[in-house]
Design an enzyme around this catalytic site. Structure first.
Site, PDB file in Angstrom:
ATOM      1  N   ASN A  37     -47.081  71.624 -25.202  1.00 42.65           N
ATOM      2  CA  ASN A  37     -47.045  72.626 -26.103  1.00 42.65           C
ATOM      3  C   ASN A  37     -49.004  73.087 -25.880  1.00 42.65           C
ATOM      4  O   ASN A  37     -49.686  72.603 -25.261  1.00 42.65           O
ATOM      5  CB  ASN A  37     -47.921  71.153 -27.088  1.00 42.65           C
ATOM      6  CG  ASN A  37     -46.141  70.274 -27.909  1.00 42.65           C
ATOM      7  OD1 ASN A  37     -45.420  71.050 -26.844  1.00 42.65           O
ATOM      8  ND2 ASN A  37     -46.914  69.384 -28.134  1.00 42.65           N
ATOM      9  N   ARG A  95     -37.395  73.065 -34.547  1.00 46.23           N
ATOM     10  CA  ARG A  95     -37.774  71.728 -33.206  1.00 46.23           C
ATOM     11  C   ARG A  95     -38.298  70.699 -34.825  1.00 46.23           C
ATOM     12  O   ARG A  95     -39.322  70.912 -34.690  1.00 46.23           O
ATOM     13  CB  ARG A  95     -38.949  71.913 -32.500  1.00 46.23           C
ATOM     14  CG  ARG A  95     -39.271  70.947 -31.844  1.00 46.23           C
ATOM     15  CD  ARG A  95     -40.387  71.360 -30.378  1.00 46.23           C
ATOM     16  NE  ARG A  95     -41.037  69.322 -30.116  1.00 46.23           N
ATOM     17  CZ  ARG A  95     -42.331  69.372 -29.974  1.00 46.23           C
ATOM     18  NH1 ARG A  95     -42.627  70.028 -30.886  1.00 46.23           N
ATOM     19  NH2 ARG A  95     -42.534  67.835 -30.315  1.00 46.23           N
ATOM     20  N   GLU A  97     -46.359  64.663 -26.670  1.00 43.80           N
ATOM     21  CA  GLU A  97     -48.114  64.338 -26.209  1.00 43.80           C
ATOM     22  C   GLU A  97     -48.171  63.880 -25.890  1.00 43.80           C
ATOM     23  O   GLU A  97     -48.948  62.309 -27.088  1.00 43.80           O
ATOM     24  CB  GLU A  97     -48.750  65.518 -27.293  1.00 43.80           C
ATOM     25  CG  GLU A  97     -48.286  66.924 -27.306  1.00 43.80           C
ATOM     26  CD  GLU A  97     -49.466  67.755 -28.408  1.00 43.80           C
ATOM     27  OE1 GLU A  97     -50.311  66.863 -29.494  1.00 43.80           O
ATOM     28  OE2 GLU A  97     -49.381  69.241 -27.944  1.00 43.80           O
ATOM     29  N   GLU A 135     -44.658  73.910 -28.224  1.00 44.49           N
ATOM     30  CA  GLU A 135     -45.779  74.140 -30.117  1.00 44.49           C
ATOM     31  C   GLU A 135     -46.412  75.295 -29.203  1.00 44.49           C
ATOM     32  O   GLU A 135     -47.202  75.512 -27.943  1.00 44.49           O
ATOM     33  CB  GLU A 135     -46.593  73.180 -29.862  1.00 44.49           C
ATOM     34  CG  GLU A 135     -45.839  72.158 -30.898  1.00 44.49           C
ATOM     35  CD  GLU A 135     -46.347  70.758 -31.018  1.00 44.49           C
ATOM     36  OE1 GLU A 135     -47.618  70.664 -31.221  1.00 44.49           O
ATOM     37  OE2 GLU A 135     -46.071  69.187 -31.534  1.00 44.49           O
ATOM     38  N   HIS A 140     -42.572  61.652 -32.420  1.00 36.99           N
ATOM     39  CA  HIS A 140     -43.839  62.353 -32.378  1.00 36.99           C
ATOM     40  C   HIS A 140     -44.743  61.385 -33.089  1.00 36.99           C
ATOM     41  O   HIS A 140     -45.070  61.311 -34.039  1.00 36.99           O
ATOM     42  CB  HIS A 140     -43.334  63.186 -33.352  1.00 36.99           C
ATOM     43  CG  HIS A 140     -44.261  64.723 -32.897  1.00 36.99           C
ATOM     44  ND1 HIS A 140     -43.844  66.139 -32.528  1.00 36.99           N
ATOM     45  CD2 HIS A 140     -45.863  64.558 -33.592  1.00 36.99           C
ATOM     46  CE1 HIS A 140     -44.887  66.707 -32.965  1.00 36.99           C
ATOM     47  NE2 HIS A 140     -46.037  65.911 -33.343  1.00 36.99           N
TER      48      HIS A 140
HETATM   49  C1  GBH Z   1     -49.983  69.059 -31.742  1.00 44.08           C
HETATM   50  O1  GBH Z   1     -51.762  68.860 -31.480  1.00 44.08           O
HETATM   51  C2  GBH Z   1     -49.319  68.117 -32.753  1.00 44.08           C
HETATM   52  O2  GBH Z   1     -48.299  67.929 -31.891  1.00 44.08           O
HETATM   53  C3  GBH Z   1     -49.408  68.786 -33.653  1.00 44.08           C
HETATM   54  O3  GBH Z   1     -48.273  67.648 -33.910  1.00 44.08           O
HETATM   55  C4  GBH Z   1     -50.098  69.085 -34.475  1.00 44.08           C
HETATM   56  O4  GBH Z   1     -50.123  69.358 -36.125  1.00 44.08           O
HETATM   57  C5  GBH Z   1     -50.769  70.390 -34.014  1.00 44.08           C
HETATM   58  O5  GBH Z   1     -50.985  70.535 -32.264  1.00 44.08           O
HETATM   59  C6  GBH Z   1     -51.924  71.110 -34.587  1.00 44.08           C
HETATM   60  O6  GBH Z   1     -52.338  70.019 -33.884  1.00 44.08           O
HETATM   61  O7  GBH Z   1     -60.199  65.680 -34.109  1.00 44.08           O
HETATM   62  O8  GBH Z   1     -61.168  66.201 -32.191  1.00 44.08           O
HETATM   63  O9  GBH Z   1     -60.029  64.715 -31.836  1.00 44.08           O
HETATM   64  C7  GBH Z   1     -52.736  69.352 -30.360  1.00 44.08           C
HETATM   65  C8  GBH Z   1     -52.851  68.150 -29.662  1.00 44.08           C
HETATM   66  C9  GBH Z   1     -54.970  66.729 -29.612  1.00 44.08           C
HETATM   67  C10 GBH Z   1     -55.808  68.972 -30.511  1.00 44.08           C
HETATM   68  C11 GBH Z   1     -55.918  65.707 -30.606  1.00 44.08           C
HETATM   69  C12 GBH Z   1     -56.175  68.158 -31.382  1.00 44.08           C
HETATM   70  C13 GBH Z   1     -57.810  66.301 -31.740  1.00 44.08           C
HETATM   71  C14 GBH Z   1     -59.121  66.461 -31.419  1.00 44.08           C
HETATM   72  N1  GBH Z   1     -53.813  68.120 -30.600  1.00 44.08           N
HETATM   73  N2  GBH Z   1     -56.910  67.129 -31.047  1.00 44.08           N
HETATM   74  S1  GBH Z   1     -60.152  66.234 -32.905  1.00 44.08           S
END
Ligand code: GBH
Length: 454
Positions: free
Chosen positions: A300, A83, A172, A360, A127
């Site tokens: 995800n 993906r 997302e 994911e 993305h």
């Molecule tokens: C995914 O987000 C993404 O699709 C991907 O690009 C990313 O690399 C991967 O997961 C791993 O993170 O820092 O306290 O504001 C997962 C969901 C939502 C998790 C936003 C982190 C931010 C928390 N994400 N969140 S904070």
């Protein structure tokens, strides 16, 4: 259906699609090459104080130049699918207007190389790297961005459609809307009020819906379209009928802003009532577009979202993680493997979903090289083994999960956390770009070979 006991051996159905996932800005680099326009992540990461250590995706994993070697590594691991996401500003440098054929060329070559290695391409069309030119005109605050997105998505589907059979519209929505436009921690770094955020969310949903229609209109019949959403993976605190019933209610209500809207073509009454005067402005035609039927749903899933029955009118209460709750290297990444059982199970019970992909799942870990150059990430391996065990439980019970994309193949640019958080099953030395498969890559290879969790 009631939960069935854990079978042994814990095998997956024949043809289960094992894969891994990446995203353009997180791996490609080559940010000024072949006519690529700038995206909001270029702007954000180049603004002082926005990302850890001032890290940017200028080079990232240099995947733009190294994809052939990385595909060879995927093949060695036995991956059946990959993906990736297309960078909108490579294809339309200004978001709309004239396409840039050189930008699309990269994806032609990538897709051809994947197919030559017998790896199925799963293409995400957004993305988070929104063309900066569009942000300058209001970004997702503007309805026009949803229209521009549909034109872009249709264009890509038209050109890759003879070889790419699966598309995910947006990755997302809940993250790029809430973290980018509400919390200001992701690009474009805005902190809008409630009404502003709800309208941005609505435009994202609309982009998804118009995108589904545009992809269908431009790609050959038989092309399958879905999305990849980090829907709250609801888990009942205890497996009793009352908590499970509460979890079903929570699945719809906690996801009202995005996945529920997409699956039902409407916002729930509770969601609109909760927002009151801050509710988004929308038309019936827009809601119909948002509810365009999808062929599959990508989830995800990283963390569990616990709920309990509480006797309230709403029917459930959220249970927040106590301070001692175990987590991986990212503080938000709490460990609840049962999320991979309950998340897809509840989604498929609440909505008539034909196919689900775990688009994911994976984790950050404090990976370091041993003196002899290995990465023995027993913690990530433990995480994956446990999550996959719970996924297998659901699949063996008939939950329609068709595939699993491990996030991520490579350590990469973890957004505001820069290069400080490693999610790969392959270690990347960001000075030399040297790749070293970790212990977790061995584990994943063995899992794929056995088509079972061991
Ligand atoms: C995914 O987000 C993404 O699709 C991907 O690009 C990313 O690399 C991967 O997961 C791993 O993170 O820092 O306290 O504001 C997962 C969901 C939502 C998790 C936003 C982190 C931010 C928390 N994400 N969140 S904070």
């Amino acid at each position: 259906t009631p939960p069935a006991p854990m079978p042994s051996p814990r095998s997956f159905p024949q043809g289960f699609l094992w894969g891994s996932a990446t995203a353009s800005y997180q791996v490609e680099g080559a940010y000024q090459e072949d006519g690529r326009g700038l995206s909001i992540w270029d702007t954000f990461s180049h603004t002082a104080g926005k990302t850890f250590n001032g890290d940017t995706g200028d080079v990232a994993d240099d995947f733009y130049h190294r994809y052939r070697e990385d595909i060879a590594m995927m093949k060695e691991m036995g991956l059946k699918s990959f993906r990736f996401s297309v960078a909108w500003p490579r294809v339309f440098p200004a978001g709309t207007g004239s396409p840039n054929p050189k930008g699309l060329d990269f994806y032609h070559k990538l897709v051809d190389a994947l197919l030559a290695a017998d790896i199925q391409p799963y293409c995400t069309l957004f993305h988070w790297d929104l063309p900066q030119t569009l942000e300058d005109k209001g970004g997702w605050r503007s309805r026009d961005t949803a229209e521009a997105y549909a034109v872009y998505a249709g264009y890509v589907a038209k050109h890759l459609g003879d070889r790419v059979k699966h598309y995910m519209t947006l990755n997302e929505m809940s993250t790029f809307v809430n973290v980018g436009y509400r919390d200001g921690r992701h690009a474009p770094g805005l902190k809008l009020d409630k009404a502003g955020v709800a309208q941005v969310a609505h435009h994202a949903c609309l982009a998804h819906g118009l995108g589904v229609q545009a992809i269908r209109a431009n790609a050959p019949a038989g092309t399958l379209v879905g999305l990849a959403e980090n829907a709250a993976a609801i888990v009942p605190v205890v497996e009793t009928p009352e908590h499970v019933a509460a979890a079903r209610k929570a699945m719809r209500e906690e996801n009202a802003m995005f996945l529920t809207a997409v699956m039902e073509g409407r916002y729930t009454d509770r969601y609109l009532a909760r927002l009151g005067a801050a509710a988004p402005k929308f038309t019936a035609a827009e809601m119909k577009a948002i509810g365009s039927p999808v062929d599959f749903v990508g989830l995800n899933i990283y963390t569990p979202h616990y709920v309990r029955a509480d006797g309230s009118e709403q029917g459930y209460a959220n249970v927040h993680a106590p301070a001692s709750f175990p987590h991986m290297e990212s503080p938000w990444l709490t460990i609840g493997p049962e999320a991979l059982y309950w998340g897809p199970k509840l989604a498929s019970e609440v909505w008539p979903i034909k196919a689900i992909y775990i688009s994911e799942n994976g984790c950050s870990a404090a990976d370091t090289l041993t003196p002899d150059g290995q990465v023995l990430d027993t913690d990530r391996t433990m995480y994956l083994r446990n999550y996959l065990t719970h996924l297998q439980r659901g699949v063996s019970e008939g939950v329609p999960v068709k595939g699993y994309f491990l996030w991520s193949l490579l350590d990469n640019y973890e957004w505001a956390d820069g290069y400080a958080k490693r999610f790969g099953i392959v270690y990347v030395d960001f000075k030399t770009q040297k790749r070293t498969p970790k212990l977790s890559a061995q584990f994943y290879k063995a899992t794929i070979a056995a088509n079972a969790v061991g």
